[in-house]
Design a protein around this motif. Sequence first.
Motif, PDB file in Angstrom:
ATOM      1  N   ALA A 170     -35.753  37.210 -20.683  1.00  0.00           N
ATOM      2  CA  ALA A 170     -36.952  38.098 -21.396  1.00  0.00           C
ATOM      3  C   ALA A 170     -36.416  39.607 -21.340  1.00  0.00           C
ATOM      4  O   ALA A 170     -36.848  40.415 -22.447  1.00  0.00           O
ATOM      5  N   ASP A 171     -35.826  40.216 -20.304  1.00  0.00           N
ATOM      6  CA  ASP A 171     -35.497  41.373 -20.207  1.00  0.00           C
ATOM      7  C   ASP A 171     -34.431  41.874 -21.157  1.00  0.00           C
ATOM      8  O   ASP A 171     -34.620  42.889 -21.736  1.00  0.00           O
ATOM      9  N   GLN A 276     -48.605  36.509  -2.179  1.00  0.00           N
ATOM     10  CA  GLN A 276     -48.222  37.584  -2.739  1.00  0.00           C
ATOM     11  C   GLN A 276     -48.842  37.766  -4.242  1.00  0.00           C
ATOM     12  O   GLN A 276     -48.782  36.654  -4.953  1.00  0.00           O
ATOM     13  N   PRO A 277     -49.069  38.916  -4.632  1.00  0.00           N
ATOM     14  CA  PRO A 277     -49.346  38.832  -6.205  1.00  0.00           C
ATOM     15  C   PRO A 277     -48.325  38.571  -7.018  1.00  0.00           C
ATOM     16  O   PRO A 277     -47.216  38.912  -6.721  1.00  0.00           O
ATOM     17  N   ALA A 278     -48.673  37.848  -8.142  1.00  0.00           N
ATOM     18  CA  ALA A 278     -47.669  37.579  -9.225  1.00  0.00           C
ATOM     19  C   ALA A 278     -47.513  39.041 -10.104  1.00  0.00           C
ATOM     20  O   ALA A 278     -48.418  39.561 -10.233  1.00  0.00           O
ATOM     21  N   LYS A 279     -46.086  39.311 -10.005  1.00  0.00           N
ATOM     22  CA  LYS A 279     -45.953  40.392 -10.650  1.00  0.00           C
ATOM     23  C   LYS A 279     -46.352  40.321 -12.123  1.00  0.00           C
ATOM     24  O   LYS A 279     -46.539  39.606 -12.647  1.00  0.00           O
ATOM     25  N   ALA A 280     -47.015  41.904 -12.588  1.00  0.00           N
ATOM     26  CA  ALA A 280     -47.369  41.956 -13.856  1.00  0.00           C
ATOM     27  C   ALA A 280     -46.085  41.563 -14.865  1.00  0.00           C
ATOM     28  O   ALA A 280     -45.215  42.283 -14.610  1.00  0.00           O
ATOM     29  N   THR A 281     -45.884  40.640 -15.768  1.00  0.00           N
ATOM     30  CA  THR A 281     -44.834  40.261 -16.562  1.00  0.00           C
ATOM     31  C   THR A 281     -45.246  40.196 -17.856  1.00  0.00           C
ATOM     32  O   THR A 281     -46.323  40.106 -18.665  1.00  0.00           O
ATOM     33  N   LYS A 282     -44.031  40.038 -18.730  1.00  0.00           N
ATOM     34  CA  LYS A 282     -43.918  39.740 -20.101  1.00  0.00           C
ATOM     35  C   LYS A 282     -43.740  38.243 -20.087  1.00  0.00           C
ATOM     36  O   LYS A 282     -43.757  37.646 -20.978  1.00  0.00           O
ATOM     37  N   THR A 283     -43.517  37.472 -18.962  1.00  0.00           N
ATOM     38  CA  THR A 283     -43.483  36.380 -18.997  1.00  0.00           C
ATOM     39  C   THR A 283     -44.154  35.484 -17.908  1.00  0.00           C
ATOM     40  O   THR A 283     -44.225  36.179 -16.696  1.00  0.00           O
ATOM     41  N   ALA A 284     -44.469  34.130 -17.897  1.00  0.00           N
ATOM     42  CA  ALA A 284     -45.149  33.474 -16.893  1.00  0.00           C
ATOM     43  C   ALA A 284     -44.321  32.294 -17.124  1.00  0.00           C
ATOM     44  O   ALA A 284     -44.809  31.371 -17.616  1.00  0.00           O
TER      45      ALA A 284
END
Length: 300
Positions: A170-171, A276-284
């Motif tokens: 997605a990047d 750990q926190p899941a990173k804020a992302t454009k994808t899950a």
Amino acid sequence: MRSPKFRGWALLGAAALFAALPAAVAAPGSAHAGTTLEERKLPMRFSWVACEPNCRGWVSAVGIVTADSPGDFDEFARGRDLAGATIVLDSSGGSVNDSIALGRRWRALGALTTVGITVETHTARGDRASVVPEAYCESMCVFLLLSGKTRYVPEAAHVRVHQIWMGDRADDAKAASYTAQDMMIVERDIGRLAKYTFDMGGAGDLLSLALNVPPWEDLHELSREELRLTNLATTKAVADVLQQPGSSDVPMAALAAKPLQDRFVSTAVETEATPQPAKATKTAEALAPTGGIAATGPAK
């Protein structure tokens, strides 16, 4: 709680990051948000919010949907009578297939859904729970919202949609390469999502709006007219989801709009020994597949 491990196709879900919640609520006294930015970056958590005697209470659902979320909800629901309960969402999305499974559980309960942040106000008469309407429901959260038999979207809420895409690409989606199997998997999962949408009473406009937003564009925020056309909002009265019959007290607080901060994009989140926190992302991203498919997981 285990940290999620994500791989494969993803329904793009940008975390809408915004400033700290101000203490501006309907009732006097000090207030604090039931959720924080850090909680939104974790896998979805469920909690029961009591507001007796003025209302029945509600379920607060905050965070990203992972493979554990349907089971976590089942554990939360054990011993509770959640038939017809209201579920208040604040989420940036997550796994497609696990969101579908969770949404079907909620529909089977006859749940009601809305978007908001639970706030506790401390007064001389004790703590009082209310719902701040400015919250974010993005990506697969929109389809969880759709699972409610009755659905209320506050004017201040942000409901946003976008396409399914491969999370690890997605990047730079335009430059990435894709196989025929990749195409097969995403088309299969679009089919699953389409069936779920129609089963829940959603309109084809919802899929059309979501699937027209590529990963290199900002998420599309649904207008009030689009909320109506997609059949996401089925009532204009907050009392239909948050007020106990016969009560005059609607636990929906008022809050001024806050500026939106930057959103971030990342790829896979690996499992760690400690949560750990899941990173804020454009994808899950999706879990590894089962059966005959080995290379890529189902869409999320």
